[in-house]
Design a protein around this motif. Sequence first.
Motif: not given
Length: 121
Positions: A56-83
């Motif tokens: 369960p801990l490793f599954r939670e780790y994977q889900e947290n990583k996937a959630n972090n990726f989701m935020y950055h993929a949907c709204i990339p930092s480099f695009m926010l920098d440009e804005l």
Amino acid sequence: MINTFFWSESSQALFTDNTGLLFLIESLTPQQQWQDFCHELYHVLLHTRHQGRMSPLFREYQENKANNFMYHACIPSFMLDELEQSDSNALTVHHVQQLFNVEYDFAVKRLEQYINNKQFF
């Protein structure tokens, strides 16, 4: 290769041979489907094991990583920098929500991440 399908069950990623399969809930809004797509894409790109067979801990780790990726993929930092460089008023929740086609709460959280990260660097 990655194939995407819409169905009535929960969103998930599966693997078969060398093909990734993304299943997204068909009844979600386009914004929710985009957010789920990015989350499940992370699993296809970087995970190879069935989550039901891991601790369960490793599954939670994977889900947290996937959630972090989701935020950055949907709204990339480099695009926010440009804005931010072109018009600091463009970094409003409503503008980011519209521009990146995400839900309001999603845009709020991503902007909080972005601003907090900028304060540390």
